[in-house]
Design a protein around this motif. Structure first.
Motif, PDB file in Angstrom:
ATOM      1  N   LEU A 169       0.801  -1.220   0.000  1.00  0.00           N
ATOM      2  CA  LEU A 169       0.000   0.000   0.000  1.00  0.00           C
ATOM      3  C   LEU A 169       0.837   1.275   0.000  1.00  0.00           C
ATOM      4  CD1 LEU A 169      -2.779  -1.163   2.469  1.00  0.00           C
ATOM      5  CD2 LEU A 169      -3.102  -0.564   0.057  1.00  0.00           C
ATOM      6  N   GLU A 170       2.146   1.131   0.132  1.00  0.00           N
ATOM      7  CA  GLU A 170       2.996   2.309   0.010  1.00  0.00           C
ATOM      8  C   GLU A 170       3.081   2.740  -1.459  1.00  0.00           C
ATOM      9  OE1 GLU A 170       6.935   3.725   2.255  1.00  0.00           O
ATOM     10  OE2 GLU A 170       7.245   1.938   1.027  1.00  0.00           O
ATOM     11  N   ASP A 171       3.207   1.742  -2.334  1.00  0.00           N
ATOM     12  CA  ASP A 171       3.110   1.957  -3.787  1.00  0.00           C
ATOM     13  C   ASP A 171       1.982   1.057  -4.279  1.00  0.00           C
ATOM     14  OD1 ASP A 171       5.380   3.749  -4.165  1.00  0.00           O
ATOM     15  OD2 ASP A 171       6.590   2.024  -3.568  1.00  0.00           O
ATOM     16  N   PRO A 172       0.727   1.515  -4.163  1.00  0.00           N
ATOM     17  CA  PRO A 172      -0.424   0.636  -4.415  1.00  0.00           C
ATOM     18  C   PRO A 172      -0.540   0.209  -5.873  1.00  0.00           C
ATOM     19  CG  PRO A 172      -1.146   2.902  -4.158  1.00  0.00           C
ATOM     20  CD  PRO A 172       0.315   2.881  -3.813  1.00  0.00           C
ATOM     21  N   ALA A 173      -1.259  -0.886  -6.062  1.00  0.00           N
ATOM     22  CA  ALA A 173      -1.533  -1.365  -7.418  1.00  0.00           C
ATOM     23  C   ALA A 173      -2.610  -0.518  -8.082  1.00  0.00           C
ATOM     24  CB  ALA A 173      -1.966  -2.830  -7.374  1.00  0.00           C
ATOM     25  N   TYR A 174      -3.592  -0.079  -7.292  1.00  0.00           N
ATOM     26  CA  TYR A 174      -4.704   0.713  -7.824  1.00  0.00           C
ATOM     27  C   TYR A 174      -5.028   1.857  -6.872  1.00  0.00           C
ATOM     28  CZ  TYR A 174      -5.579  -3.572 -10.537  1.00  0.00           C
ATOM     29  OH  TYR A 174      -5.448  -4.667 -11.342  1.00  0.00           O
ATOM     30  N   THR A 175      -5.470   2.960  -7.435  1.00  0.00           N
ATOM     31  CA  THR A 175      -6.002   4.076  -6.660  1.00  0.00           C
ATOM     32  C   THR A 175      -7.349   4.464  -7.247  1.00  0.00           C
ATOM     33  OG1 THR A 175      -3.803   4.938  -6.113  1.00  0.00           O
ATOM     34  CG2 THR A 175      -5.663   6.455  -5.893  1.00  0.00           C
ATOM     35  N   ILE A 176      -8.365   4.527  -6.384  1.00  0.00           N
ATOM     36  CA  ILE A 176      -9.712   4.892  -6.816  1.00  0.00           C
ATOM     37  C   ILE A 176     -10.111   6.175  -6.097  1.00  0.00           C
ATOM     38  CG2 ILE A 176     -12.137   4.174  -6.915  1.00  0.00           C
ATOM     39  CD1 ILE A 176      -9.444   1.579  -6.344  1.00  0.00           C
ATOM     40  N   GLU A 177     -10.607   7.147  -6.846  1.00  0.00           N
ATOM     41  CA  GLU A 177     -11.068   8.404  -6.267  1.00  0.00           C
ATOM     42  C   GLU A 177     -12.560   8.555  -6.522  1.00  0.00           C
ATOM     43  OE1 GLU A 177      -8.614  11.527  -7.833  1.00  0.00           O
ATOM     44  OE2 GLU A 177      -7.018  11.131  -6.364  1.00  0.00           O
ATOM     45  N   LEU A 178     -13.309   8.785  -5.438  1.00  0.00           N
ATOM     46  CA  LEU A 178     -14.761   8.873  -5.491  1.00  0.00           C
ATOM     47  C   LEU A 178     -15.187  10.254  -5.014  1.00  0.00           C
ATOM     48  CD1 LEU A 178     -15.272   5.539  -3.526  1.00  0.00           C
ATOM     49  CD2 LEU A 178     -15.278   5.750  -6.015  1.00  0.00           C
ATOM     50  N   THR A 179     -15.917  10.978  -5.830  1.00  0.00           N
ATOM     51  CA  THR A 179     -16.422  12.296  -5.452  1.00  0.00           C
ATOM     52  C   THR A 179     -17.934  12.213  -5.336  1.00  0.00           C
ATOM     53  OG1 THR A 179     -14.620  13.369  -6.668  1.00  0.00           O
ATOM     54  CG2 THR A 179     -16.488  14.734  -6.035  1.00  0.00           C
ATOM     55  N   ASP A 180     -18.459  12.479  -4.127  1.00  0.00           N
ATOM     56  CA  ASP A 180     -19.900  12.351  -3.925  1.00  0.00           C
ATOM     57  C   ASP A 180     -20.631  13.626  -4.338  1.00  0.00           C
ATOM     58  OD1 ASP A 180     -19.658  14.201  -1.879  1.00  0.00           O
ATOM     59  OD2 ASP A 180     -19.877  12.749  -0.261  1.00  0.00           O
ATOM     60  N   GLN A 181     -21.943  13.637  -4.150  1.00  0.00           N
ATOM     61  CA  GLN A 181     -22.781  14.749  -4.594  1.00  0.00           C
ATOM     62  C   GLN A 181     -22.444  16.060  -3.890  1.00  0.00           C
ATOM     63  OE1 GLN A 181     -25.128  14.676  -7.001  1.00  0.00           O
ATOM     64  NE2 GLN A 181     -24.873  12.508  -7.483  1.00  0.00           N
ATOM     65  N   ASP A 182     -21.826  15.981  -2.700  1.00  0.00           N
ATOM     66  CA  ASP A 182     -21.428  17.182  -1.961  1.00  0.00           C
ATOM     67  C   ASP A 182     -20.012  17.638  -2.303  1.00  0.00           C
ATOM     68  OD1 ASP A 182     -23.876  17.263  -0.612  1.00  0.00           O
ATOM     69  OD2 ASP A 182     -23.160  15.838   0.904  1.00  0.00           O
ATOM     70  N   GLY A 183     -19.358  16.911  -3.191  1.00  0.00           N
ATOM     71  CA  GLY A 183     -17.995  17.260  -3.558  1.00  0.00           C
ATOM     72  C   GLY A 183     -16.943  16.662  -2.659  1.00  0.00           C
ATOM     73  N   THR A 184     -17.343  15.810  -1.724  1.00  0.00           N
ATOM     74  CA  THR A 184     -16.388  15.166  -0.815  1.00  0.00           C
ATOM     75  C   THR A 184     -15.639  14.059  -1.538  1.00  0.00           C
ATOM     76  OG1 THR A 184     -17.816  15.626   1.084  1.00  0.00           O
ATOM     77  CG2 THR A 184     -16.108  13.942   1.375  1.00  0.00           C
ATOM     78  N   LEU A 185     -14.317  14.084  -1.408  1.00  0.00           N
ATOM     79  CA  LEU A 185     -13.471  13.093  -2.085  1.00  0.00           C
ATOM     80  C   LEU A 185     -13.092  11.962  -1.135  1.00  0.00           C
ATOM     81  CD1 LEU A 185     -11.700  12.231  -4.544  1.00  0.00           C
ATOM     82  CD2 LEU A 185      -9.864  13.606  -3.537  1.00  0.00           C
ATOM     83  N   THR A 186     -13.316  10.731  -1.572  1.00  0.00           N
ATOM     84  CA  THR A 186     -12.880   9.535  -0.843  1.00  0.00           C
ATOM     85  C   THR A 186     -11.889   8.790  -1.720  1.00  0.00           C
ATOM     86  OG1 THR A 186     -15.004   9.318   0.307  1.00  0.00           O
ATOM     87  CG2 THR A 186     -13.593   7.359   0.229  1.00  0.00           C
ATOM     88  N   THR A 187     -10.729   8.465  -1.153  1.00  0.00           N
ATOM     89  CA  THR A 187      -9.688   7.764  -1.908  1.00  0.00           C
ATOM     90  C   THR A 187      -9.493   6.367  -1.349  1.00  0.00           C
ATOM     91  OG1 THR A 187      -8.545   9.839  -2.385  1.00  0.00           O
ATOM     92  CG2 THR A 187      -7.295   7.821  -2.688  1.00  0.00           C
ATOM     93  N   VAL A 188      -9.532   5.380  -2.221  1.00  0.00           N
ATOM     94  CA  VAL A 188      -9.292   3.983  -1.846  1.00  0.00           C
ATOM     95  C   VAL A 188      -8.047   3.504  -2.578  1.00  0.00           C
ATOM     96  CG1 VAL A 188     -10.203   1.630  -1.838  1.00  0.00           C
ATOM     97  CG2 VAL A 188     -11.761   3.565  -1.510  1.00  0.00           C
ATOM     98  N   THR A 189      -7.089   2.982  -1.824  1.00  0.00           N
ATOM     99  CA  THR A 189      -5.896   2.405  -2.446  1.00  0.00           C
ATOM    100  C   THR A 189      -5.893   0.901  -2.209  1.00  0.00           C
ATOM    101  OG1 THR A 189      -4.645   2.991  -0.445  1.00  0.00           O
ATOM    102  CG2 THR A 189      -4.448   4.459  -2.335  1.00  0.00           C
ATOM    103  N   ILE A 190      -5.495   0.165  -3.234  1.00  0.00           N
ATOM    104  CA  ILE A 190      -5.502  -1.306  -3.187  1.00  0.00           C
ATOM    105  C   ILE A 190      -4.079  -1.800  -3.384  1.00  0.00           C
ATOM    106  CG2 ILE A 190      -6.395  -3.403  -4.269  1.00  0.00           C
ATOM    107  CD1 ILE A 190      -8.819  -1.778  -5.160  1.00  0.00           C
ATOM    108  N   GLY A 191      -3.666  -2.724  -2.500  1.00  0.00           N
ATOM    109  CA  GLY A 191      -2.298  -3.218  -2.531  1.00  0.00           C
ATOM    110  C   GLY A 191      -2.192  -4.663  -2.962  1.00  0.00           C
ATOM    111  N   ASN A 192      -1.417  -5.445  -2.194  1.00  0.00           N
ATOM    112  CA  ASN A 192      -1.146  -6.840  -2.549  1.00  0.00           C
ATOM    113  C   ASN A 192      -2.376  -7.717  -2.367  1.00  0.00           C
ATOM    114  OD1 ASN A 192       1.509  -6.076  -2.962  1.00  0.00           O
ATOM    115  ND2 ASN A 192       2.196  -6.734  -0.939  1.00  0.00           N
ATOM    116  N   SER A 193      -2.368  -8.840  -3.063  1.00  0.00           N
ATOM    117  CA  SER A 193      -3.401  -9.850  -2.853  1.00  0.00           C
ATOM    118  C   SER A 193      -2.998 -10.747  -1.697  1.00  0.00           C
ATOM    119  CB  SER A 193      -3.601 -10.696  -4.116  1.00  0.00           C
ATOM    120  OG  SER A 193      -2.405 -11.389  -4.442  1.00  0.00           O
TER     121      SER A 193
END
Length: 311
Positions: free
Chosen positions: A117-141
């Protein structure tokens, strides 16, 4: 004899004590795991977002980022709203990450690098209706799960089902809503009009001498797959370079019955394709009438669609 019985009882008693100790150890270990993982780990809520305005994800191994924006109930490519998208792909990602659940919570994790998770495989950014940003990072299996973190938190990590990754493993070409093509075969193909260089050749199913050619054309059409894209919305200059401008293209108009029954009161329908230049990979550019999408199709298949004639 009594000594033998006594020795046997001692051995059985010792085995019983060992079994009790094993049971107590396993119970203690299981309880500690439940405490560390937050008790019942089957439904650990990670995100709870009602609806999104934007979603993007980056595949760091490929170095690619795909970004989408939502207008009303429709998703678009962020930088190109004219690309038609099959909505189900983005809706699946939205559902997955808005109500993300974990299989395990790791409340006292080691270093992020231990989980990829220090150098993740994937990064997902989610912006909701209020403009709030949620970031999800995915690492090793790990087994059938993946490690993940939310909003850069280092004190609480999670593992989640591999479906979070499978929901993202589509390229843009796959997500594009392709043109609908009718089902046409030798049983319901009535006529093929092929126009090239201003000359139209007509092949009819009513002409017994053209039965084999009609079958070849239907076979070429049936083998054609409009999946590989060359352009999402070619302009006039690009169409000319593809040989799909009005003066250069070959026009194939297929007249067909929706039903293959010989006696039908339904009026015949038509489906029209344009065929352009040949590429270095022995494919040709193809466009459906009234569509902005341009495809690449094998020259051999298109040769059959053109009645088996050589260029």
């Amino acid at each position: 004899m009594d000594m033998k019985k006594h020795r046997t009882l001692l051995i059985l008693l010792a085995l019983f004590v060992i079994l009790i100790l094993i049971f107590l150890f396993l119970s203690f270990y299981e309880r500690k795991q439940e405490e560390q993982n937050g008790g019942d780990d089957s439904q650990i809520s990670v995100t709870d977002i009602e609806s999104l305005l934007a979603l993007s994800y980056t595949d760091h191994s490929e170095g690619t980022t795909m970004s989408f924006a939502k207008d009303g109930n429709t998703w678009y490519v962020s930088n190109d709203r004219d690309i038609p998208l099959t909505q189900s792909y983005i809706e699946t990602m939205e559902d997955t990450f808005c109500s993300l659940t974990a299989t395990r919570e790791i409340s006292d994790p080691d270093a992020l690098s231990d989980y990829g998770l220090e150098d993740p495989a994937y990064t997902i950014e989610l912006t909701d209706q209020d403009g709030t940003l949620t970031t999800v990072t995915i690492g090793n299996s790990v087994d059938e799960d993946y490690y993940l973190a939310v909003n850069g938190q280092e004190d609480i990590l999670y593992t989640a089902d591999s479906s979070i990754v499978s929901s993202m493993q589509y390229d843009l070409d796959t997500m594009v809503a392709k043109d609908d093509v009718p089902s046409i075969g030798s049983g319901n193909l009535v006529q093929a009009d092929i126009t090239e260089n201003g000359t139209t050749t007509i092949y009819s199913s009513d002409n017994d001498e053209q039965t084999e050619t009609i079958s070849t054309i239907a076979g070429g059409y049936g083998a054609m797959s409009l999946t590989e894209l060359a352009s999402y919305h070619a302009d006039a200059e690009e169409l000319a370079s593809f040989g799909l401008d009005e003066d250069s293209r070959i026009t194939v108009k297929l007249t067909y019955n929706e039903s293959s029954e010989e006696e039908s009161d339904e009026d015949p329908l038509t489906f029209t394709l344009y065929i352009g230049n040949t590429t270095d990979d022995d494919t040709r550019y193809v466009q459906v009438q009234d569509s902005d999408l341009v495809y690449l199709v094998s020259s051999g298949i298109l040769n059959n669609l053109l009645g088996g004639s050589e260029e």
